[in-house]
Design an enzyme around this catalytic site. Structure first.
Site, PDB file in Angstrom:
ATOM      1  N   ILE A  60       0.802  -1.215   0.000  1.00 49.30           N
ATOM      2  CA  ILE A  60       0.000   0.000   0.000  1.00 49.30           C
ATOM      3  C   ILE A  60       0.839   1.271   0.000  1.00 49.30           C
ATOM      4  O   ILE A  60       0.345   2.343  -0.361  1.00 49.30           O
ATOM      5  CB  ILE A  60      -0.962  -0.002   1.224  1.00 49.30           C
ATOM      6  CG1 ILE A  60      -2.049   1.073   1.073  1.00 49.30           C
ATOM      7  CG2 ILE A  60      -0.184   0.166   2.513  1.00 49.30           C
ATOM      8  CD1 ILE A  60      -2.965   0.888  -0.113  1.00 49.30           C
ATOM      9  N   TYR A  61       2.109   1.199   0.379  1.00 50.40           N
ATOM     10  CA  TYR A  61       2.926   2.415   0.467  1.00 50.40           C
ATOM     11  C   TYR A  61       3.075   3.044  -0.915  1.00 50.40           C
ATOM     12  O   TYR A  61       3.669   2.449  -1.817  1.00 50.40           O
ATOM     13  CB  TYR A  61       4.302   2.117   1.045  1.00 50.40           C
ATOM     14  CG  TYR A  61       4.316   1.649   2.485  1.00 50.40           C
ATOM     15  CD1 TYR A  61       3.211   1.815   3.327  1.00 50.40           C
ATOM     16  CD2 TYR A  61       5.442   1.034   3.021  1.00 50.40           C
ATOM     17  CE1 TYR A  61       3.230   1.381   4.641  1.00 50.40           C
ATOM     18  CE2 TYR A  61       5.475   0.595   4.348  1.00 50.40           C
ATOM     19  CZ  TYR A  61       4.355   0.775   5.140  1.00 50.40           C
ATOM     20  OH  TYR A  61       4.389   0.339   6.443  1.00 50.40           O
ATOM     21  N   SER A  62       2.501   4.234  -1.037  1.00 48.48           N
ATOM     22  CA  SER A  62       2.515   4.960  -2.316  1.00 48.48           C
ATOM     23  C   SER A  62       2.053   4.080  -3.464  1.00 48.48           C
ATOM     24  O   SER A  62       2.584   4.121  -4.574  1.00 48.48           O
ATOM     25  CB  SER A  62       3.911   5.534  -2.605  1.00 48.48           C
ATOM     26  OG  SER A  62       4.285   6.433  -1.589  1.00 48.48           O
TER      27      SER A  62
END
Length: 326
Positions: A60-62
């Site tokens: 989900i990070y960026s």
């Protein structure tokens, strides 16, 4: 650099993990303060030069760009077999009712997507990012066991859940002869020590490695309390975690600063040294957007706090309300 086994597993990791939430396309996801690839890659290379072999990211990070940046940097800078890559699954990467969670379908789909973005054929540590209240834990644990047996994942870990949930998942794995979690990545620092009540004693007793996130409390333990940055201005989570106990938390941060002043070192080294001296902790997950962040973190491993200092650091703490990590 110092190294340790992750809990009772055979996986040997550096006593610090570089968290890669700060690296990614700032136009994607919910972290507009992230560093784009050219700048981010320098920190990954520098971490490797300092002996850090443990890198933590999430799908989900960026929106996947953190994984892409990490994978590209490792391919350029290191041999894959010398690096431990951790990534996570749970959050929705697209719209729709099947997008989120820890169902068999979600785990299989998101694992393959993470492998593509990272440019590798296996994940060293695959972490469930949150507890899934809508999927039977038996389905999740069997799917995780299957991805380990497939060779796509070496070990599995968990993050930010109630201790009873973690115990239940481990019990289900034991009951069926499935793969157990070897690590817990939880919210633990001098400003939030609620995990000392149940989760940390359980992990210590069961040989589960602990890799705390936000070891410097979103930077509050590393700088003047009222300092502001691009991240603090755009980080609503910070107020939820630390807003209700601000006065007591200020007192803790002041003790960190006082001890750092007496020793002639930056406060971050004191806060990280305290965390590394906690018996259940294997490797705090540090963030770095400046070279000094990495060097302070590595230097903290050589700081040994005296018993009086340890007592001084914990004395002002007051209990914090339980935060639901959903």
């Amino acid at each position: 650099m110092k190294y340790a086994r992750l809990g009772s597993s055979g996986l040997k990791v550096s006593r610090l993990a570089l968290g890669c939430m700060s690296y990614g396309d700032p136009a994607l996801g919910t972290h507009p303060w992230t560093l784009p690839e050219e700048r981010a890659s320098r920190f990954i290379a520098e971490a490797l030069d300092l002996g850090i072999n443990f890198f933590d990211t999430a799908n989900i990070y960026s929106l996947g760009t953190s994984e892409r940046i990490l994978g590209s940097a490792i391919k350029r800078e290191a041999r894959r077999e010398d690096v431990v890559i951790a990534t996570k699954v749970y959050e929705a990467m697209h719209e729709g009712p099947l997008a989120k969670g820890l169902s068999r379908g979600a785990i299989m789909r998101e694992l393959d997507a993470s492998l593509r973005r990272l440019g590798t054929d296996y994940i060293d540590l695959y972490i469930v990012h949150r507890w899934d209240y809508e999927t039977p834990v038996e389905e999740t644990m069997q799917a995780l066991h299957d991805v380990v047996r497939s060779g796509k994942v070496r070990y599995i870990g968990a993050s930010s859940m109630h201790c009873w949930q973690f115990v239940k998942a481990q019990y289900v794995a034991d009951l069926h002869g499935w793969t157990r979690f070897v690590s817990m990545q939880n919210h633990y620092n001098l400003l939030n020590r609620e995990e000392e009540r149940e989760m940390l004693p359980y992990c210590l007793a069961e040989g589960v490695g602990v890799t705390p996130w936000s070891p410097l409390a979103r930077g509050k333990l590393a700088r003047d309390w009222d300092a502001r940055s691009t991240r603090t201005e755009g980080d609503p989570i910070q107020e939820r975690f630390y807003g209700p106990t601000e006065q007591a938390d200020r007192a803790v941060a002041q003790v960190v600063a006082d001890i750092a002043g007496r020793r002639g070192i930056p406060p971050a080294r004191v806060a990280l040294a305290w965390l590394s001296q906690q018996p259940a902790v294997t490797a705090p997950v540090i963030g770095a957007t400046r070279s000094a962040h990495l060097h302070d973190a590595v230097a903290s491993l050589d700081v040994v706090l005296e018993d009086e200092e340890l007592a001084e650091l914990t004395r002002p703490y007051v209990p914090h309300a339980v935060v639901e990590y959903v």
